[in-house]
Motif scaffolding. Structure first.
Motif, mmCIF file in Angstrom:
data_model
loop_
_atom_site.group_PDB
_atom_site.id
_atom_site.type_symbol
_atom_site.label_atom_id
_atom_site.label_comp_id
_atom_site.label_asym_id
_atom_site.label_seq_id
_atom_site.Cartn_x
_atom_site.Cartn_y
_atom_site.Cartn_z
ATOM 1 N N ILE A 20 0.832 -1.198 0.000
ATOM 2 C CA ILE A 20 0.000 0.000 0.000
ATOM 3 C C ILE A 20 0.865 1.247 0.000
ATOM 4 N N ALA A 21 1.961 1.239 0.728
ATOM 5 C CA ALA A 21 2.814 2.409 0.854
ATOM 6 C C ALA A 21 3.816 2.541 -0.279
ATOM 7 N N ALA A 22 3.923 1.544 -1.146
ATOM 8 C CA ALA A 22 4.898 1.595 -2.239
ATOM 9 C C ALA A 22 4.593 2.779 -3.150
ATOM 10 N N PRO A 23 5.632 3.499 -3.569
ATOM 11 C CA PRO A 23 5.386 4.649 -4.431
ATOM 12 C C PRO A 23 4.852 4.208 -5.790
ATOM 13 N N VAL A 24 3.936 4.983 -6.322
ATOM 14 C CA VAL A 24 3.366 4.710 -7.626
ATOM 15 C C VAL A 24 4.316 5.291 -8.664
ATOM 16 N N GLN A 25 4.680 4.493 -9.650
ATOM 17 C CA GLN A 25 5.587 4.937 -10.692
ATOM 18 C C GLN A 25 4.869 5.900 -11.626
ATOM 19 N N ALA A 26 5.417 7.090 -11.771
ATOM 20 C CA ALA A 26 4.858 8.071 -12.690
ATOM 21 C C ALA A 26 5.433 7.843 -14.075
ATOM 22 N N PHE A 76 5.065 15.864 -21.084
ATOM 23 C CA PHE A 76 4.577 15.955 -19.707
ATOM 24 C C PHE A 76 5.329 14.891 -18.916
ATOM 25 N N ASP A 77 6.145 15.315 -17.956
ATOM 26 C CA ASP A 77 6.943 14.390 -17.145
ATOM 27 C C ASP A 77 6.237 14.069 -15.832
ATOM 28 N N GLY A 78 6.435 12.851 -15.360
ATOM 29 C CA GLY A 78 5.970 12.457 -14.031
ATOM 30 C C GLY A 78 4.464 12.449 -13.865
ATOM 31 N N VAL A 79 3.745 11.972 -14.879
ATOM 32 C CA VAL A 79 2.287 11.906 -14.801
ATOM 33 C C VAL A 79 1.893 10.656 -14.015
ATOM 34 N N ALA A 80 1.067 10.848 -13.016
ATOM 35 C CA ALA A 80 0.612 9.715 -12.203
ATOM 36 C C ALA A 80 -0.183 8.740 -13.073
ATOM 37 N N PRO A 81 -0.040 7.443 -12.831
ATOM 38 C CA PRO A 81 -0.821 6.477 -13.612
ATOM 39 C C PRO A 81 -2.314 6.777 -13.516
ATOM 40 N N GLY A 82 -2.994 6.609 -14.628
ATOM 41 C CA GLY A 82 -4.429 6.871 -14.643
ATOM 42 C C GLY A 82 -4.954 7.029 -16.048
ATOM 43 N N ARG A 83 -6.199 7.441 -16.125
ATOM 44 C CA ARG A 83 -6.897 7.612 -17.403
ATOM 45 C C ARG A 83 -7.055 9.106 -17.665
ATOM 46 N N TYR A 84 -6.588 9.539 -18.829
ATOM 47 C CA TYR A 84 -6.548 10.956 -19.166
ATOM 48 C C TYR A 84 -6.995 11.173 -20.609
ATOM 49 N N ILE A 131 -2.172 6.040 -18.849
ATOM 50 C CA ILE A 131 -0.750 6.252 -18.582
ATOM 51 C C ILE A 131 -0.364 5.342 -17.429
ATOM 52 N N GLY A 132 0.720 4.631 -17.610
ATOM 53 C CA GLY A 132 1.278 3.798 -16.550
ATOM 54 C C GLY A 132 2.686 4.273 -16.257
ATOM 55 N N ALA A 133 3.533 3.379 -15.825
ATOM 56 C CA ALA A 133 4.915 3.727 -15.512
ATOM 57 C C ALA A 133 5.772 3.857 -16.773
ATOM 58 N N ASP A 134 5.356 3.209 -17.866
ATOM 59 C CA ASP A 134 6.124 3.259 -19.102
ATOM 60 C C ASP A 134 5.824 4.544 -19.870
ATOM 61 N N PRO A 135 6.810 5.079 -20.586
ATOM 62 C CA PRO A 135 6.567 6.272 -21.403
ATOM 63 C C PRO A 135 5.500 6.000 -22.464
ATOM 64 N N LEU A 136 4.758 7.032 -22.801
ATOM 65 C CA LEU A 136 3.699 6.924 -23.800
ATOM 66 C C LEU A 136 3.872 8.049 -24.802
ATOM 67 N N ALA A 137 3.706 7.754 -26.087
ATOM 68 C CA ALA A 137 3.768 8.765 -27.143
ATOM 69 C C ALA A 137 2.425 8.821 -27.866
#
Length: 143
Positions: A20-26, A76-84, A131-137
């Motif tokens: 739960i406390a593990a950092p989420v990869q941006a 855009f750097d360091g975007v939290a994982p999610g739907r955008y 967007i997950g931890a991997d870069p997206l183009a």
């Protein structure tokens, strides 16, 4: 009822807390804006979640940049994982808004992520991406 020894629970409880406390990869998002109608004005690029898309919240991130030839790039750097979704306006006259005609149709360029082929503002689902931890183009074509 049988009791589970505390020595058995403690390691599992620690693992659960650590998970739960593990950092989420941006992740990083690279956007290529294509087919600007002119070199004048500026692009207004907004990265939004569902609430931002509906206009009930501020964008997650926004950029203003001048058109740079055939392809204008923004990151855009360091975007939290999610739907955008991405919304792009080519404010050709620099007045800070998307100009429309008397019928409400845009007279300046605009675009959305996924380039949905619709003659209206696409729904969030039509423009959304993950967007997950991997870069997206992504490519956005100006209409």
């Amino acid at each position: 009822m049988r009791r589970i020894p505390a020595s058995f629970i403690t390691p599992f409880a620690l693992l659960a807390v650590a998970a739960i406390a593990a950092p989420v990869q941006a992740g990083n998002l690279d956007v290529s804006i294509r087919e600007a109608r002119s070199a004048s004005g500026q692009f207004q690029v907004a990265l939004v979640d569902a609430a931002g898309y509906a206009g009930s919240a501020a964008p997650i991130a926004a950029r203003l940049l001048a058109p740079a030839g055939d392809v204008t790039r923004v990151r855009f750097d360091g975007v939290a994982p999610g739907r955008y979704a991405l919304m792009v306006i080519h404010d050709e006259n620099g007045n800070g808004t998307l100009d429309t005609n008397l019928m409400g149709m845009p007279v300046e360029g605009y675009g959305f992520s996924n380039n949905p082929p619709v003659l209206r503002k696409p729904t969030f689902d039509e423009a959304a991406f993950e967007i997950g931890a991997d870069p997206l183009a992504l490519d956005v074509t100006i209409r």
